[in-house]
Design an enzyme around this catalytic site. Structure first.
Site, PDB file in Angstrom:
ATOM      1  N   THR A  86       0.872  -1.181   0.000  1.00 39.62           N
ATOM      2  CA  THR A  86       0.000   0.000   0.000  1.00 39.62           C
ATOM      3  C   THR A  86       0.908   1.229   0.000  1.00 39.62           C
ATOM      4  OG1 THR A  86      -0.135  -0.168   2.418  1.00 39.62           O
ATOM      5  CG2 THR A  86      -1.982  -1.054   1.168  1.00 39.62           C
ATOM      6  N   GLY A 262      13.412   6.046   8.280  1.00 41.93           N
ATOM      7  CA  GLY A 262      13.074   5.915   6.863  1.00 41.93           C
ATOM      8  C   GLY A 262      12.430   4.564   6.674  1.00 41.93           C
ATOM      9  N   CYS A 265       7.785   1.860   5.677  1.00 41.26           N
ATOM     10  CA  CYS A 265       6.586   1.907   6.530  1.00 41.26           C
ATOM     11  C   CYS A 265       6.403   3.235   7.258  1.00 41.26           C
ATOM     12  CB  CYS A 265       6.627   0.772   7.554  1.00 41.26           C
ATOM     13  SG  CYS A 265       6.468  -0.823   6.774  1.00 41.26           S
TER      14      CYS A 265
HETATM   15  C1  UDX Z   1       8.438  -0.490  11.335  1.00 41.85           C
HETATM   16  C2  UDX Z   1       7.779  -0.896  12.664  1.00 41.85           C
HETATM   17  O1  UDX Z   1       8.790  -1.027  13.676  1.00 41.85           O
HETATM   18  C3  UDX Z   1       7.040  -2.213  12.496  1.00 41.85           C
HETATM   19  O2  UDX Z   1       6.381  -2.574  13.694  1.00 41.85           O
HETATM   20  C4  UDX Z   1       6.028  -2.038  11.371  1.00 41.85           C
HETATM   21  O3  UDX Z   1       5.335  -3.246  11.158  1.00 41.85           O
HETATM   22  C5  UDX Z   1       6.714  -1.600  10.090  1.00 41.85           C
HETATM   23  O4  UDX Z   1       7.451  -0.402  10.322  1.00 41.85           O
HETATM   24  P1  UDX Z   1      10.640  -1.214  10.033  1.00 41.85           P
HETATM   25  O5  UDX Z   1      10.229  -0.314   8.919  1.00 41.85           O
HETATM   26  O6  UDX Z   1      11.164  -2.571   9.699  1.00 41.85           O
HETATM   27  O7  UDX Z   1       9.424  -1.469  11.031  1.00 41.85           O
HETATM   28  O8  UDX Z   1      11.786  -0.430  10.822  1.00 41.85           O
HETATM   29  P2  UDX Z   1      12.077   0.014  12.327  1.00 41.85           P
HETATM   30  O9  UDX Z   1      12.948  -0.976  12.995  1.00 41.85           O
HETATM   31  O10 UDX Z   1      10.852   0.419  13.017  1.00 41.85           O
HETATM   32  O11 UDX Z   1      12.968   1.313  12.044  1.00 41.85           O
HETATM   33  C6  UDX Z   1      12.419   2.405  11.302  1.00 41.85           C
HETATM   34  C7  UDX Z   1      13.418   3.515  11.123  1.00 41.85           C
HETATM   35  O12 UDX Z   1      13.623   4.199  12.349  1.00 41.85           O
HETATM   36  C8  UDX Z   1      14.815   3.093  10.638  1.00 41.85           C
HETATM   37  O13 UDX Z   1      15.241   3.994   9.637  1.00 41.85           O
HETATM   38  C9  UDX Z   1      15.669   3.204  11.881  1.00 41.85           C
HETATM   39  O14 UDX Z   1      17.016   3.482  11.583  1.00 41.85           O
HETATM   40  C10 UDX Z   1      15.007   4.384  12.604  1.00 41.85           C
HETATM   41  N1  UDX Z   1      15.204   4.400  14.059  1.00 41.85           N
HETATM   42  C11 UDX Z   1      14.725   3.380  14.827  1.00 41.85           C
HETATM   43  C12 UDX Z   1      15.842   5.480  14.653  1.00 41.85           C
HETATM   44  O15 UDX Z   1      16.269   6.421  13.972  1.00 41.85           O
HETATM   45  N2  UDX Z   1      15.987   5.492  16.012  1.00 41.85           N
HETATM   46  C13 UDX Z   1      15.527   4.497  16.805  1.00 41.85           C
HETATM   47  O16 UDX Z   1      15.685   4.584  18.040  1.00 41.85           O
HETATM   48  C14 UDX Z   1      14.877   3.401  16.192  1.00 41.85           C
END
Ligand code: UDX
Length: 434
Positions: A86, A262, A265
């Site tokens: 989506t 980024g 999601c």
């Molecule tokens: C996310 C949600 O965590 C998950 O539950 C949902 O189903 C899909 O979206 P994901 O996209 O795999 O999962 O990544 P995630 O681990 O959440 O990290 C997202 C972004 O946040 C990354 O770019 C990561 O580097 C950043 N991040 C994460 C930070 O900058 N600081 C943090 O403390 C944690």
């Protein structure tokens, strides 16, 4: 229970293999032939730890099969999971639901027995009810229930998050329908191990998913906002995060400051959430998410400014090594990756940017063909005026700064993820910025 999973991307391929691992007979339906053939041959066309082994073992045992045929899927399945994408609509905040809608249009007219379609994709609230109405119109003398069963898996941990989720959520509006019983059968072993199972109406289940992602995005932007103030005040955001994280009400997860979030999601989900709230006349309630997005995007500009300053005010004709392209480690996903966005900005300001990432090279080259790419850390850093670490891969945190110093032109590093051991780099003679 015979399970069909429609759409075999990150979400669907993981769900299909994991349901087969739980003992179900699973048929994965994928219309992209290249992807389908890769999966059929036991190859996962993206990087996700543990998934390839699981895919191969479930294909070998015959518990998992794949097909391109809606007819075969409709004839065979008792329960159907929608796991198609989506994405954000081009030029708009709202989600593009065409793939989800087309599953209903293609599948439902072919179904010949009562069944449940469980939506897993992240959708704007109200989608499930709308699809249920459409399914009722398309169904031929059978009951096709549509329920919502959102997925919370993280890339890089997708298999574990599916086999051991924090909770299972089911949204259903069909009183006395099949969805709850089917879900209890499908997730029997997970429920027996004590995983919480929350049944609610469809709209609430849809909102659980976007609310969770909005909260996580807010937490990251919160600490990045504190980072902005800390920088102005000469304070250390990491010590602040550590200290506030001990408060159980706050918690220490998702408080890592840096270049921000980024991926496929969080950015698109908070935007689609704002767009949907606007349609519902509740835009004001989510006004803060615009600021969450702004803070996040500001991080990218800020790190470019830091890089510029460390290159004595100009990026023109500088050679910049960018270590990391994936939006986070243990993933080859570069969708809305802060690292690649920053690499692109640096190039636009006149530098030669050489990128290296342990897994995301192919995807990066497709998205940003004009950047230069190297095959190792040392290659990327050869004669560099500046080294930038933008994704916290283990390979980068383990770099020996003494040896790396020998290949660069200027021993200056920008740590975009606070992932390097500052003292080690400084004592190896590097100028360290974060
Ligand atoms: C996310 C949600 O965590 C998950 O539950 C949902 O189903 C899909 O979206 P994901 O996209 O795999 O999962 O990544 P995630 O681990 O959440 O990290 C997202 C972004 O946040 C990354 O770019 C990561 O580097 C950043 N991040 C994460 C930070 O900058 N600081 C943090 O403390 C944690």
């Amino acid at each position: 229970m015979k399970i069909v999973v429609v759409g075999l991307g990150y979400l669907g391929a993981t769900h299909a293999a994991c349901m087969a691992e739980l003992g179900h007979d699973v048929l994965g339906l994928e219309t992209d032939v290249t992807r389908l053939e890769a999966l059929r041959a036991g190859r996962v066309p993206f990087y996700e730890p543990e998934l390839e082994v699981l895919l191969q073992s479930t294909l070998e045992s015959g518990k998992l099969r794949v097909t391109q045929s809606y007819q075969e899927a409709a004839d065979w399945g008792d329960a159907f999971f929608i796991a198609v994408g989506t994405p954000q609509r081009k030029g708009e905040y709202a989600a593009d639901l065409r793939y989800v809608e087309s599953v209903i249009e293609e599948l439902v007219p072919l179904i010949q027995r009562d069944c449940v379609i469980f939506g897993k994709s992240t959708v704007p609230v109200g989608t499930c009810a709308r699809l249920a109405d459409r399914a009722a119109e398309l169904a031929k003398d059978v009951v096709v229930e549509v329920a919502w069963n959102p997925e919370f898996l993280r890339e890089g941990h997708a298999v574990q998050d599916t086999l051991r989720p924090d909770r299972l959520v089911l949204g259903t509006d069909a009183e006395g329908g099949l969805a709850v019983v089917y879900a209890q059968t499908i997730y029997k072993s997970l429920l027996e191990s004590g995983i919480p199972f929350l049944v609610m109406d469809c709209a609430s289940a849809e909102l659980v998913k976007v609310a969770a992602n909005a909260f996580l995005a807010t937490k990251i932007s919160f600490i990045n906002a504190i980072a902005e103030v800390s920088e102005a005040a000469g304070a250390d955001v990491n010590r602040i995060a550590e200290a506030i994280g001990y408060d159980e009400r706050i918690g220490n997860k998702f408080l890592k400051a840096g270049i921000g979030f980024g991926g496929g999601c969080l950015p698109k989900d908070i935007r689609a959430f704002m767009a949907r709230a606007g349609e519902l006349g509740a835009a004001e309630a989510l006004g803060f998410l615009r600021e969450v997005d702004n803070i996040n995007m500001r991080r990218r500009n800020r790190v470019v400014d830091i890089a510029k300053k460390s290159c004595r005010g100009s990026l023109l004709n500088k050679k910049i090594a960018v270590l990391g392209a994936a939006f986070k480690p243990n993933s080859d996903d570069v969708r809305d990756s802060p690292a690649l966005n920053i690499a692109g900005q640096m190039q636009l300001q006149g530098s030669t940017v050489v990128v290296y990432d342990p897994k995301a090279m192919e995807n990066s080259k497709r998205l940003f063909p004009t950047l230069e790419y190297a095959s190792s850390v040392a290659d990327a850093c050869d004669n560099a005026d500046l080294v930038m670490v933008l994704t916290e891969w283990g390979e980068f945190t383990e770099i020996d700064p003494i040896r790396l110093r020998e290949v660069v032109r200027e021993a200056t590093v920008v740590d975009g993820r606070f992932c390097l051991d500052r003292d080690r780099w400084v004592s190896a003679g590097w100028t360290y910025h974060a």
